[in-house]
Design a protein around this motif. Sequence first.
Motif, PDB file in Angstrom:
ATOM      1  N   ARG A  39       0.887  -1.392  -0.110  1.00 23.10           N
ATOM      2  CA  ARG A  39      -0.085  -0.077  -0.049  1.00 23.10           C
ATOM      3  C   ARG A  39       0.927   1.447  -0.355  1.00 23.10           C
ATOM      4  O   ARG A  39       0.008   2.227  -0.819  1.00 23.10           O
ATOM      5  N   LEU A  40       1.992   1.056   0.956  1.00 27.35           N
ATOM      6  CA  LEU A  40       3.013   2.162   1.111  1.00 27.35           C
ATOM      7  C   LEU A  40       3.171   2.666  -1.166  1.00 27.35           C
ATOM      8  O   LEU A  40       3.365   3.952  -1.418  1.00 27.35           O
ATOM      9  N   GLY A  41       3.941   1.142  -1.104  1.00 24.06           N
ATOM     10  CA  GLY A  41       4.569   1.723  -2.778  1.00 24.06           C
ATOM     11  C   GLY A  41       3.577   1.826  -3.654  1.00 24.06           C
ATOM     12  O   GLY A  41       3.893   2.758  -4.401  1.00 24.06           O
ATOM     13  N   GLY A  42       2.297   1.507  -3.419  1.00 29.71           N
ATOM     14  CA  GLY A  42       1.180   2.510  -4.679  1.00 29.71           C
ATOM     15  C   GLY A  42       0.777   3.991  -4.317  1.00 29.71           C
ATOM     16  O   GLY A  42       0.485   4.172  -5.270  1.00 29.71           O
ATOM     17  N   TRP A  43       0.592   4.277  -3.025  1.00 28.71           N
ATOM     18  CA  TRP A  43       0.564   5.955  -2.822  1.00 28.71           C
ATOM     19  C   TRP A  43       1.389   7.080  -3.268  1.00 28.71           C
ATOM     20  O   TRP A  43       1.713   7.404  -3.819  1.00 28.71           O
ATOM     21  N   LEU A  78       0.392  24.202 -18.525  1.00 29.36           N
ATOM     22  CA  LEU A  78       0.565  24.038 -17.013  1.00 29.36           C
ATOM     23  C   LEU A  78       0.096  24.069 -15.883  1.00 29.36           C
ATOM     24  O   LEU A  78       0.076  23.624 -14.753  1.00 29.36           O
ATOM     25  N   ALA A  79      -1.344  24.414 -16.278  1.00 27.59           N
ATOM     26  CA  ALA A  79      -2.914  24.067 -15.479  1.00 27.59           C
ATOM     27  C   ALA A  79      -2.676  22.396 -15.030  1.00 27.59           C
ATOM     28  O   ALA A  79      -3.108  21.725 -13.863  1.00 27.59           O
ATOM     29  N   VAL A  80      -1.838  21.840 -16.287  1.00 28.36           N
ATOM     30  CA  VAL A  80      -1.978  20.159 -16.401  1.00 28.36           C
ATOM     31  C   VAL A  80      -0.826  19.737 -14.719  1.00 28.36           C
ATOM     32  O   VAL A  80      -1.227  19.478 -13.754  1.00 28.36           O
ATOM     33  N   ALA A  81       0.847  20.195 -14.797  1.00 23.88           N
ATOM     34  CA  ALA A  81       1.431  20.147 -14.177  1.00 23.88           C
ATOM     35  C   ALA A  81       0.739  20.903 -12.590  1.00 23.88           C
ATOM     36  O   ALA A  81       1.023  20.581 -11.371  1.00 23.88           O
ATOM     37  N   ALA A  82      -0.088  22.144 -12.803  1.00 23.34           N
ATOM     38  CA  ALA A  82      -0.840  22.510 -11.432  1.00 23.34           C
ATOM     39  C   ALA A  82      -1.389  21.871 -10.606  1.00 23.34           C
ATOM     40  O   ALA A  82      -1.688  21.659  -9.163  1.00 23.34           O
ATOM     41  N   ALA A  83      -2.758  20.941 -11.129  1.00 25.28           N
ATOM     42  CA  ALA A  83      -3.723  20.289 -11.107  1.00 25.28           C
ATOM     43  C   ALA A  83      -2.664  18.098 -10.490  1.00 25.28           C
ATOM     44  O   ALA A  83      -3.478  18.433  -9.481  1.00 25.28           O
ATOM     45  N   SER A  84      -1.773  19.122 -11.204  1.00 28.81           N
ATOM     46  CA  SER A  84      -0.456  16.897  -9.953  1.00 28.81           C
ATOM     47  C   SER A  84      -0.139  18.078  -8.490  1.00 28.81           C
ATOM     48  O   SER A  84      -0.573  16.799  -8.087  1.00 28.81           O
ATOM     49  N   ILE A  85       0.237  18.897  -8.061  1.00 28.72           N
ATOM     50  CA  ILE A  85       0.682  19.884  -7.278  1.00 28.72           C
ATOM     51  C   ILE A  85      -0.792  19.161  -6.458  1.00 28.72           C
ATOM     52  O   ILE A  85      -0.650  19.025  -5.311  1.00 28.72           O
ATOM     53  N   LEU A  86      -1.011  20.236  -7.067  1.00 26.36           N
ATOM     54  CA  LEU A  86      -2.943  20.324  -5.740  1.00 26.36           C
ATOM     55  C   LEU A  86      -3.453  18.795  -5.606  1.00 26.36           C
ATOM     56  O   LEU A  86      -4.158  18.896  -4.208  1.00 26.36           O
ATOM     57  N   GLY A  87      -2.875  17.814  -6.371  1.00 32.89           N
ATOM     58  CA  GLY A  87      -3.474  15.893  -5.550  1.00 32.89           C
ATOM     59  C   GLY A  87      -2.403  16.016  -5.350  1.00 32.89           C
ATOM     60  O   GLY A  87      -2.485  14.435  -4.822  1.00 32.89           O
ATOM     61  N   ALA A  88      -1.637  16.512  -4.265  1.00 29.74           N
ATOM     62  CA  ALA A  88      -1.054  15.694  -3.738  1.00 29.74           C
ATOM     63  C   ALA A  88      -0.758  14.952  -2.376  1.00 29.74           C
ATOM     64  O   ALA A  88      -0.906  14.169  -1.832  1.00 29.74           O
ATOM     65  N   GLY A  89      -2.420  15.906  -2.045  1.00 26.99           N
ATOM     66  CA  GLY A  89      -2.896  15.388  -0.907  1.00 26.99           C
ATOM     67  C   GLY A  89      -3.386  15.021  -0.064  1.00 26.99           C
ATOM     68  O   GLY A  89      -2.388  13.401   0.776  1.00 26.99           O
ATOM     69  N   PRO A  90      -3.732  13.505  -0.980  1.00 28.06           N
ATOM     70  CA  PRO A  90      -4.489  12.117  -1.161  1.00 28.06           C
ATOM     71  C   PRO A  90      -2.977  11.120  -0.413  1.00 28.06           C
ATOM     72  O   PRO A  90      -3.394  10.835   0.301  1.00 28.06           O
ATOM     73  N   PRO A  91      -2.369  11.007  -1.900  1.00 35.07           N
ATOM     74  CA  PRO A  91      -1.099  10.652  -1.735  1.00 35.07           C
ATOM     75  C   PRO A  91      -0.719  10.580  -0.633  1.00 35.07           C
ATOM     76  O   PRO A  91       0.260   9.527  -0.475  1.00 35.07           O
ATOM     77  N   MET A  92       0.231  11.635  -0.376  1.00 35.16           N
ATOM     78  CA  MET A  92       1.147  11.847   0.967  1.00 35.16           C
ATOM     79  C   MET A  92      -0.021  11.747   2.302  1.00 35.16           C
ATOM     80  O   MET A  92       0.655  10.849   3.149  1.00 35.16           O
ATOM     81  N   ARG A  93      -0.816  11.666   2.619  1.00 34.98           N
ATOM     82  CA  ARG A  93      -2.027  11.318   3.827  1.00 34.98           C
ATOM     83  C   ARG A  93      -1.719   9.412   4.071  1.00 34.98           C
ATOM     84  O   ARG A  93      -1.715   9.193   4.714  1.00 34.98           O
ATOM     85  N   GLY A  94      -1.828   8.637   2.649  1.00 39.08           N
ATOM     86  CA  GLY A  94      -1.874   7.107   2.415  1.00 39.08           C
ATOM     87  C   GLY A  94      -0.696   7.303   3.196  1.00 39.08           C
ATOM     88  O   GLY A  94      -0.333   5.998   3.315  1.00 39.08           O
ATOM     89  N   VAL A  95       0.116   7.729   2.638  1.00 34.73           N
ATOM     90  CA  VAL A  95       1.567   6.960   2.505  1.00 34.73           C
ATOM     91  C   VAL A  95       1.712   7.619   4.575  1.00 34.73           C
ATOM     92  O   VAL A  95       2.566   6.360   4.802  1.00 34.73           O
ATOM     93  N   PHE A  96       1.639   8.141   4.692  1.00 33.55           N
ATOM     94  CA  PHE A  96       1.992   8.150   6.564  1.00 33.55           C
ATOM     95  C   PHE A  96       1.010   7.718   7.303  1.00 33.55           C
ATOM     96  O   PHE A  96       1.311   7.546   8.178  1.00 33.55           O
TER      97      PHE A  96
END
Length: 620
Positions: A39-43, A78-96
Amino acid sequence: MSAAAKSPGPGAPPGRGALRRNLPPARRFLAGRKRALVRLGGWSLLESAQTFLGGYCLAQALDRGFLAGQTGTGLLWLAVAAASILGAGPPMRGVFTQLAELTEPLRDALVRRAVRQALRRAVTDPARTDDRADTGAVSRLTHQTEIVRDSFAGLVLTVRAFVFNAVGALIGLLALAPELLLVVLPPLVLGIALFLATLLPMASAQRSFLDADEAVAEGVGAVSAGHRDLVACGAQANAAQRTGRLIDAAERTSRVLARWAALRTVALGVAGQLPVLLLLVATPWLLRQGVTTGALAGALTYLLQALLPALHSMMTALGAAGTRLLVVVDRFQDATAAPVPPKGPDPDPDPEKVAEVGSPRGRCPSRTVPAVEVRAVTHAYGPDSPPVLDQLHLTVRRGEHIAVVGPSGIGKSTLAGVVSGLVAPDHGTVLLGGEPVTGATAQDLADRRVLIPQQAYVFTGSVRDNLLHLRPDATSGELTHAVRVLGAEPLVHRLGGPDAVLDPRGLSHGERQLLALCRAYLSSAPLVLLDEATCHLDPAAEARAERAFAERAFTDGARTREGALIVVAHRLSSARRADRVLVLDGTTPRFGTHEELLTSSALYRDLFGHWQHTPPPAGS
């Protein structure tokens, strides 16, 4: 993590040996948590996607958008790149969340191991259950378990971040232009290989540094606890030499550690800075190969914003937290291991460095000369303080056994220090064997008297080294007689015999005192001062020791003479055994037999009544 601990062999580097010991239990620990790792690798794969999009979208925004005159297309990328940055919250929560599934069971396992080790040591080594109990177990149970948890969590985060950022960045470089990998990959691989090559030597150096540092602390602590013994026996130079060797060893290990740290800094520079430099230098060649401006900008983005920060974090974490984690976990694997200080004094020490008390240098004092004369001695601990000894007169005859009693803080230990020459009185004269103490050298004092304080000094070395420290030329028969007459035979047998290596930390206070008493008995000094030197022995052992010293003879050239004994008493029985008793009451000292003092000294009667109603302390 329950593998049996194995100590490294004498030729094995501590770091490599620690790695071999800890890899099997580490594999078992991780194998039991495969689901959390998956699960850690998936996130973390989502983080790789974010890294890939960061550089790739920037390259496309430049090449297909802004540089091609298509502003809208550039903004969309650039909007696609910004969206990927904003979507980093849920993966980090899963990592922790998954990180906690690894770190908390590790901490719980180490706490259980620390408790088991402490209980096992308490059963197998009950002598350590006094006030010098295994404080290392407390440290492992609290501080060291938190070090392991925090270090392990930091390592997992940083290594995971580097691996998945590297995957995203390398895929992005390959997608932009394969030529970019030819420039970036070689210095990156070289720097990482150089860094990994320093890990085990760095762990070995740090382990050696920690052991040397602990040995210095232990050695200095032993000298501090036994400083009165050392000064009384004139062994300052010998103790200073042993402590100096410990300090020199610590200095050498710190220099080795510094050299490996410098090499690690070089590895970080090769892996972290050289790829950027080579990319800039190779830009003209890359442009001639058809690499676009956007691809170059994307490559710099991968390097500066993803790959190199993750690499720097991983190297820092592995270099600091990783080495610390390896060392601390290895101590859990073998909690009974301890730094081995240098050996005790040489079997044939330099007589100029060690206080030998075997020869009174031909002095043949007359039988009529008192063993001790204290003439009008006054001593205070400050110019405005009342004197603890005020115009004190005392004469101790040869062969006499004297006890000194009085309330706590009245000056009994001060008197022992003045008589032994450790404390210079403000006024008055002290004579030992008819010769003044003032101006005598440490060797002269060691020839005349031996003082054993309450905190007995025992050093790392063989039992024989400890017992013969004041008289290295004593015969085996004399050593055996001293051990037998003082009742130390069971202790010496338990320790493994006279030639067994002695670890002071494994002795109780009473056992330390018994060894120190044997050492004093073997010395040739005519006067023995016991400053509560039997307070940790049971009453029977104390009585046996005092009787042995009262009947003790010392060698004076070719003749044998009676010795004198002064005991700072803490039990009524010690005063009852003495020929005469000195009562210090701060105003008018009294000196006489037990029966005389019961009549002439109100303080002695009070002490006698107090001692009668106070149960003896438990034996050590």
